[in-house]
Scaffold this motif. Sequence first.
Motif, PDB file in Angstrom:
ATOM      1  N   UNK A 169     -14.803 -20.949 -10.050  1.00 53.84           N
ATOM      2  CA  UNK A 169     -13.380 -20.682 -10.236  1.00 53.84           C
ATOM      3  C   UNK A 169     -13.247 -19.164 -10.312  1.00 53.84           C
ATOM      4  N   UNK A 170     -12.691 -18.563  -9.283  1.00 53.42           N
ATOM      5  CA  UNK A 170     -12.673 -17.097  -9.185  1.00 53.42           C
ATOM      6  C   UNK A 170     -11.684 -16.493 -10.174  1.00 53.42           C
ATOM      7  N   UNK A 171     -12.004 -15.265 -10.655  1.00 54.72           N
ATOM      8  CA  UNK A 171     -11.083 -14.617 -11.596  1.00 54.72           C
ATOM      9  C   UNK A 171     -11.065 -13.091 -11.510  1.00 54.72           C
ATOM     10  N   UNK A 172     -11.903 -12.490 -10.697  1.00 54.68           N
ATOM     11  CA  UNK A 172     -11.907 -11.035 -10.630  1.00 54.68           C
ATOM     12  C   UNK A 172     -12.506 -10.608  -9.302  1.00 54.68           C
ATOM     13  N   UNK A 286     -15.797 -11.867  -4.775  1.00 56.03           N
ATOM     14  CA  UNK A 286     -15.123 -12.427  -5.936  1.00 56.03           C
ATOM     15  C   UNK A 286     -16.119 -12.760  -7.038  1.00 56.03           C
ATOM     16  N   UNK A 287     -15.730 -12.445  -8.268  1.00 55.57           N
ATOM     17  CA  UNK A 287     -16.472 -12.852  -9.455  1.00 55.57           C
ATOM     18  C   UNK A 287     -15.866 -14.171  -9.915  1.00 55.57           C
ATOM     19  N   UNK A 288     -16.712 -15.119 -10.324  1.00 56.02           N
ATOM     20  CA  UNK A 288     -16.200 -16.447 -10.622  1.00 56.02           C
ATOM     21  C   UNK A 288     -16.875 -17.075 -11.835  1.00 56.02           C
ATOM     22  N   UNK A 327      -7.987  -7.079 -10.224  1.00 58.12           N
ATOM     23  CA  UNK A 327      -7.152  -8.260 -10.413  1.00 58.12           C
ATOM     24  C   UNK A 327      -7.086  -9.117  -9.150  1.00 58.12           C
ATOM     25  N   UNK A 328      -7.016 -10.426  -9.349  1.00 55.82           N
ATOM     26  CA  UNK A 328      -6.741 -11.359  -8.263  1.00 55.82           C
ATOM     27  C   UNK A 328      -5.356 -11.965  -8.515  1.00 55.82           C
TER      28      UNK A 328
END
Length: 343
Positions: A169-172, A286-288, A327-328
């Motif tokens: 689940x990507x967040x950054x 992407x960081x997830x 930010x995403x």
Amino acid sequence: MPGTRFRSRLTRSLITGTAVTALAAGLAACGSNSGSSTSSAGNAPATGTVTVGALSNGAAQQTDLKVSEVASINAELPASVAKSGELVIGVGALPAGFPPLAYIGSDQKTLTGAEPDFGRLVAAVLGLKPVVTNSTWENLFVGIDSGKTDVGFSNITDTEERKKKYEFASYRQDNLAFAVPKSSTWNFNGDYENLAGKTVAVSAGTNQEKILLEWQTKLKAEGKKLTVKYYPDNNGVYLALSSGKIDAYFGPNPGIAYHVTQDAKTTNPTRNAGKFSGAGASLQGLIAATSKKGSGLAKPVADAINYLIKNGQYAKWLAAWNLSNEAVSTSQVNPPGLPITNS
């Protein structure tokens, strides 16, 4: 380490490039256990308020964020997690930590950083008590594999190789960046052509070195010069930067964000002169949040993240840690990741 060779080296660069003696000493006090439960700033049952940036040693602006459980998202949780009432959050910050993402705080014993903070925000939306565990990078994945850890929040890049075993689940954004003296007028502006005639430091064996050397080759073919320099540690890099021996340093964006906060009030302040995707020009890395494949956690975690994005806590969390440029706009379940061919 799981994942790609260069991504693993990028993580090591972030760890070694930003650790400071006081933080290392604090981590040593935690002992050599590679998979221990760790006290985390604000690590308590969801009460409607999550404090981010606590004990940050100046790396963040401490901020209280109002967060409430969302029953509809809680209902999406796997039965075993919902029944436990806890979200076991894995962080792979031993032995040295990697400021500002995960490290031992100013009290020399408590785990702080943007990553455990965000895990606690997600837990609050899910209506679960956050239980943060700190381990080595390798043992973080062992914990996820064994089911002892529900989800990893530890600067883990979404890669196609990792999707064989994990769901995301990507967040950054996963970004690199250029550090320059604050007085410098140079900016990267997303174009490697702006590096012509510059001298840039980079850490050997890292993803950023790979990218920088590719740009050097392209510029050479155009009859232009990019000089690449290497230093044994970040102290040497920033001394070279302040003395004018190099024009810029190319490294992980979070580490540069941390350094900018640390030297802001010194005689040699620096600034961020532009970012670049850690996955290269063709894909935004992407960081997830990372959980075991088939665990059923990626969807509720992504929905919790999107709730935080929609309601403003996400932007405030990033701003508190000086990471707004990562930010995403939305969290995605298993978005396109770093290709296996880029290993």
